[in-house]
Design a protein around this motif. Structure first.
Motif, PDB file in Angstrom:
ATOM      1  N   ARG A  76      24.467  51.963  76.683  1.00 13.42           N
ATOM      2  CA  ARG A  76      23.720  53.032  77.181  1.00 13.42           C
ATOM      3  C   ARG A  76      24.827  53.935  78.140  1.00 13.42           C
ATOM      4  O   ARG A  76      24.305  54.758  78.521  1.00 13.42           O
ATOM      5  CB  ARG A  76      22.488  52.619  77.757  1.00 13.42           C
ATOM      6  N   LEU A  77      26.061  53.620  77.983  1.00 10.04           N
ATOM      7  CA  LEU A  77      26.986  54.094  78.979  1.00 10.04           C
ATOM      8  C   LEU A  77      27.464  55.393  78.458  1.00 10.04           C
ATOM      9  O   LEU A  77      28.201  56.118  78.932  1.00 10.04           O
ATOM     10  CB  LEU A  77      28.303  53.293  79.194  1.00 10.04           C
ATOM     11  N   THR A  78      27.162  55.685  76.938  1.00 11.01           N
ATOM     12  CA  THR A  78      27.705  56.859  76.528  1.00 11.01           C
ATOM     13  C   THR A  78      26.538  57.111  75.390  1.00 11.01           C
ATOM     14  O   THR A  78      25.836  56.629  74.645  1.00 11.01           O
ATOM     15  CB  THR A  78      29.225  56.599  75.593  1.00 11.01           C
ATOM     16  N   ALA A  79      26.480  58.611  75.095  1.00 12.22           N
ATOM     17  CA  ALA A  79      25.447  59.259  74.191  1.00 12.22           C
ATOM     18  C   ALA A  79      26.323  59.531  72.944  1.00 12.22           C
ATOM     19  O   ALA A  79      25.866  60.045  72.007  1.00 12.22           O
ATOM     20  CB  ALA A  79      25.208  60.457  74.591  1.00 12.22           C
ATOM     21  N   GLY A  80      27.801  59.132  72.856  1.00 15.22           N
ATOM     22  CA  GLY A  80      28.405  59.454  71.560  1.00 15.22           C
ATOM     23  C   GLY A  80      28.428  58.339  70.677  1.00 15.22           C
ATOM     24  O   GLY A  80      27.534  57.430  70.745  1.00 15.22           O
ATOM     25  N   ASP A  81      29.163  58.332  69.782  1.00 11.79           N
ATOM     26  CA  ASP A  81      29.219  57.350  68.647  1.00 11.79           C
ATOM     27  C   ASP A  81      30.320  56.225  68.701  1.00 11.79           C
ATOM     28  O   ASP A  81      30.780  55.857  67.661  1.00 11.79           O
ATOM     29  CB  ASP A  81      29.305  58.004  67.373  1.00 11.79           C
ATOM     30  N   ALA A  82      31.106  56.030  69.956  1.00  9.59           N
ATOM     31  CA  ALA A  82      32.058  55.160  70.304  1.00  9.59           C
ATOM     32  C   ALA A  82      32.089  54.780  71.604  1.00  9.59           C
ATOM     33  O   ALA A  82      31.404  55.669  72.552  1.00  9.59           O
ATOM     34  CB  ALA A  82      33.299  55.678  69.730  1.00  9.59           C
ATOM     35  N   VAL A  83      32.318  53.583  72.052  1.00  7.40           N
ATOM     36  CA  VAL A  83      32.664  53.013  73.312  1.00  7.40           C
ATOM     37  C   VAL A  83      33.895  52.953  73.573  1.00  7.40           C
ATOM     38  O   VAL A  83      34.699  52.293  72.679  1.00  7.40           O
ATOM     39  CB  VAL A  83      32.065  51.762  73.575  1.00  7.40           C
ATOM     40  N   SER A  84      34.445  53.542  74.460  1.00  7.20           N
ATOM     41  CA  SER A  84      35.994  53.445  74.916  1.00  7.20           C
ATOM     42  C   SER A  84      36.102  52.151  75.526  1.00  7.20           C
ATOM     43  O   SER A  84      35.346  51.632  76.445  1.00  7.20           O
ATOM     44  CB  SER A  84      36.528  54.518  75.830  1.00  7.20           C
ATOM     45  N   LEU A  85      37.249  51.261  75.183  1.00  8.99           N
ATOM     46  CA  LEU A  85      37.226  50.076  75.778  1.00  8.99           C
ATOM     47  C   LEU A  85      38.382  50.044  76.880  1.00  8.99           C
ATOM     48  O   LEU A  85      39.404  50.848  76.624  1.00  8.99           O
ATOM     49  CB  LEU A  85      37.766  48.944  74.458  1.00  8.99           C
ATOM     50  N   PRO A  86      38.243  49.276  77.898  1.00  9.02           N
ATOM     51  CA  PRO A  86      39.272  49.413  79.028  1.00  9.02           C
ATOM     52  C   PRO A  86      40.447  48.778  78.755  1.00  9.02           C
ATOM     53  O   PRO A  86      40.518  47.973  77.789  1.00  9.02           O
ATOM     54  CB  PRO A  86      38.553  48.628  80.151  1.00  9.02           C
ATOM     55  N   ALA A  87      41.652  49.295  79.183  1.00  9.05           N
ATOM     56  CA  ALA A  87      43.045  48.876  78.722  1.00  9.05           C
ATOM     57  C   ALA A  87      43.343  47.448  79.588  1.00  9.05           C
ATOM     58  O   ALA A  87      44.276  47.730  80.490  1.00  9.05           O
ATOM     59  CB  ALA A  87      44.037  49.893  78.930  1.00  9.05           C
ATOM     60  N   ILE A  88      42.711  46.548  79.195  1.00  5.59           N
ATOM     61  CA  ILE A  88      42.841  45.307  80.065  1.00  5.59           C
ATOM     62  C   ILE A  88      43.545  44.334  79.113  1.00  5.59           C
ATOM     63  O   ILE A  88      43.521  44.557  77.998  1.00  5.59           O
ATOM     64  CB  ILE A  88      41.757  44.737  80.717  1.00  5.59           C
ATOM     65  N   GLU A  89      44.103  43.159  79.734  1.00  6.74           N
ATOM     66  CA  GLU A  89      44.953  42.373  78.933  1.00  6.74           C
ATOM     67  C   GLU A  89      44.042  41.437  77.881  1.00  6.74           C
ATOM     68  O   GLU A  89      44.623  41.171  76.773  1.00  6.74           O
ATOM     69  CB  GLU A  89      44.983  41.164  79.810  1.00  6.74           C
ATOM     70  N   MET A  90      42.847  41.416  78.008  1.00  2.00           N
ATOM     71  CA  MET A  90      42.226  40.834  76.959  1.00  2.00           C
ATOM     72  C   MET A  90      41.994  41.498  75.619  1.00  2.00           C
ATOM     73  O   MET A  90      41.487  40.820  74.519  1.00  2.00           O
ATOM     74  CB  MET A  90      40.397  40.629  77.569  1.00  2.00           C
ATOM     75  N   LEU A  91      42.246  42.842  75.708  1.00  2.00           N
ATOM     76  CA  LEU A  91      42.541  43.390  74.321  1.00  2.00           C
ATOM     77  C   LEU A  91      43.192  42.818  73.433  1.00  2.00           C
ATOM     78  O   LEU A  91      43.216  42.812  72.171  1.00  2.00           O
ATOM     79  CB  LEU A  91      42.577  44.835  74.532  1.00  2.00           C
ATOM     80  N   LYS A  92      44.431  42.167  73.936  1.00  2.00           N
ATOM     81  CA  LYS A  92      45.147  41.420  73.048  1.00  2.00           C
ATOM     82  C   LYS A  92      44.553  40.135  72.053  1.00  2.00           C
ATOM     83  O   LYS A  92      44.887  39.917  71.034  1.00  2.00           O
ATOM     84  CB  LYS A  92      46.289  40.652  73.762  1.00  2.00           C
ATOM     85  N   GLY A  93      43.454  39.928  72.610  1.00  2.00           N
ATOM     86  CA  GLY A  93      42.670  38.838  71.763  1.00  2.00           C
ATOM     87  C   GLY A  93      42.066  39.581  70.799  1.00  2.00           C
ATOM     88  O   GLY A  93      41.359  38.929  69.894  1.00  2.00           O
ATOM     89  N   LEU A  94      42.033  40.846  70.664  1.00  2.00           N
ATOM     90  CA  LEU A  94      41.282  41.490  69.592  1.00  2.00           C
ATOM     91  C   LEU A  94      42.388  42.117  68.670  1.00  2.00           C
ATOM     92  O   LEU A  94      42.081  42.837  67.761  1.00  2.00           O
ATOM     93  CB  LEU A  94      40.400  42.707  70.081  1.00  2.00           C
ATOM     94  N   GLY A  95      43.630  41.834  68.930  1.00  2.00           N
ATOM     95  CA  GLY A  95      44.841  42.113  68.127  1.00  2.00           C
ATOM     96  C   GLY A  95      45.308  43.606  68.514  1.00  2.00           C
ATOM     97  O   GLY A  95      46.291  43.990  67.794  1.00  2.00           O
ATOM     98  N   VAL A  96      44.992  43.835  69.879  1.00  2.00           N
ATOM     99  CA  VAL A  96      45.755  45.360  70.233  1.00  2.00           C
ATOM    100  C   VAL A  96      46.745  44.812  71.229  1.00  2.00           C
ATOM    101  O   VAL A  96      46.664  44.472  72.339  1.00  2.00           O
ATOM    102  CB  VAL A  96      44.725  46.095  70.935  1.00  2.00           C
ATOM    103  N   TRP A  97      47.928  45.205  70.631  1.00  2.00           N
ATOM    104  CA  TRP A  97      49.188  44.845  71.453  1.00  2.00           C
ATOM    105  C   TRP A  97      50.108  46.258  71.672  1.00  2.00           C
ATOM    106  O   TRP A  97      51.160  46.562  71.035  1.00  2.00           O
ATOM    107  CB  TRP A  97      50.102  43.817  70.545  1.00  2.00           C
ATOM    108  N   GLU A  98      49.378  46.895  72.546  1.00  2.00           N
ATOM    109  CA  GLU A  98      50.071  48.228  72.899  1.00  2.00           C
ATOM    110  C   GLU A  98      50.036  48.561  74.426  1.00  2.00           C
ATOM    111  O   GLU A  98      49.394  47.859  75.138  1.00  2.00           O
ATOM    112  CB  GLU A  98      49.039  49.415  72.274  1.00  2.00           C
ATOM    113  N   GLU A  99      50.940  49.137  74.939  1.00  2.00           N
ATOM    114  CA  GLU A  99      50.935  49.610  76.306  1.00  2.00           C
ATOM    115  C   GLU A  99      49.885  50.472  76.543  1.00  2.00           C
ATOM    116  O   GLU A  99      49.878  51.785  75.779  1.00  2.00           O
ATOM    117  CB  GLU A  99      52.538  50.129  76.733  1.00  2.00           C
ATOM    118  N   ASN A 100      49.009  50.435  77.604  1.00  2.00           N
ATOM    119  CA  ASN A 100      47.889  51.301  77.841  1.00  2.00           C
ATOM    120  C   ASN A 100      47.341  51.672  76.613  1.00  2.00           C
ATOM    121  O   ASN A 100      47.338  53.061  76.484  1.00  2.00           O
ATOM    122  CB  ASN A 100      48.602  52.235  78.754  1.00  2.00           C
ATOM    123  N   PRO A 101      46.778  51.017  75.861  1.00  2.00           N
ATOM    124  CA  PRO A 101      46.113  51.465  74.528  1.00  2.00           C
ATOM    125  C   PRO A 101      44.798  52.271  74.829  1.00  2.00           C
ATOM    126  O   PRO A 101      44.066  52.105  75.739  1.00  2.00           O
ATOM    127  CB  PRO A 101      45.690  49.982  74.152  1.00  2.00           C
TER     128      PRO A 101
END
Length: 209
Positions: free
Chosen positions: A107-132
């Protein structure tokens, strides 16, 4: 039941139930066998007390292959699992849970995607980038679940996911992985990220949602 994927699904369901993510009969879990068929929780089963007979084995055409209890029905959300397995042949497990946090984040957005915060835990989803800059697709919720599954299939036919997860508005998350262990971890990681997102929104941090 040693070596039976249902034993892993039972353990995962009990854990998610205890966390409040599969309250009552909500949610469903599935895991694929080497022949491509998959075990999925039957409809209306209490997720904290599952037994091997509370699952139905389906094929990728949506037909029942094995039904331990004759009157058991496939989960109402089987079509979502079918969409995931057909879109991602490498997926070996698909977990769908209903958490309060996921519904609030949707409910935080009316769009069709939710932006994820660039926090360390994203690595656990396979995201290994600087400030993704990563987002999770957000789908509309419909009473007729096959309509949700159709939109999921159409979306992933033309878009590659940034993370192995999707969100359905006011409905919950669905994750998939190349093993039951991976799917289990993805549920926990996504729910952690959503708790962070809600806490950050209360502090008026910039989440770019």
């Amino acid at each position: 039941m040693s070596g039976d994927l249902r034993s892993e699904l039972i353990v995962a369901a009990k854990h998610f139930y205890d966390r409040g993510w599969m309250a009552g009969t909500a949610g469903n879990l599935s895991a694929r066998l080497p022949d491509g068929s998959f075990w999925i929780t039957a409809s209306g089963r209490q997720k904290g007390q599952l037994t091997p007979s509370d699952f139905i084995r389906m094929n990728l055409d949506g037909a029942i292959v094995e039904q331990p209890v004759p009157e058991a029905r496939p989960s109402a959300e089987t079509s979502i699992h079918l969409a995931v397995y057909n879109c991602f042949p490498e997926a070996k497990a698909c977990y769908h849970v209903h958490s309060i946090e996921a519904n609030l984040v949707s409910r935080l957005t009316a769009g069709d995607a939710v932006s994820l915060p660039a926090i360390e835990m994203l690595k656990g989803l396979g995201v290994w980038e600087e400030n993704p800059q990563v987002s999770m697709p957000l789908f509309a919720n419909y009473l007729e679940v096959p309509k949700i599954a159709k939109e999921i299939s159409e979306f992933f036919a033309v878009s590659s996911p940034s993370v192995p997860a999707l969100l359905i508005r006011d409905h919950g998350i669905t994750v998939w992985g190349d093993s039951t262990a991976a799917a289990y971890n993805y549920v926990e990681i996504v729910e952690y990220i959503f708790r962070y997102t809600l806490a950050a929104s209360q502090l008026n941090l910039d989440l770019k949602c």
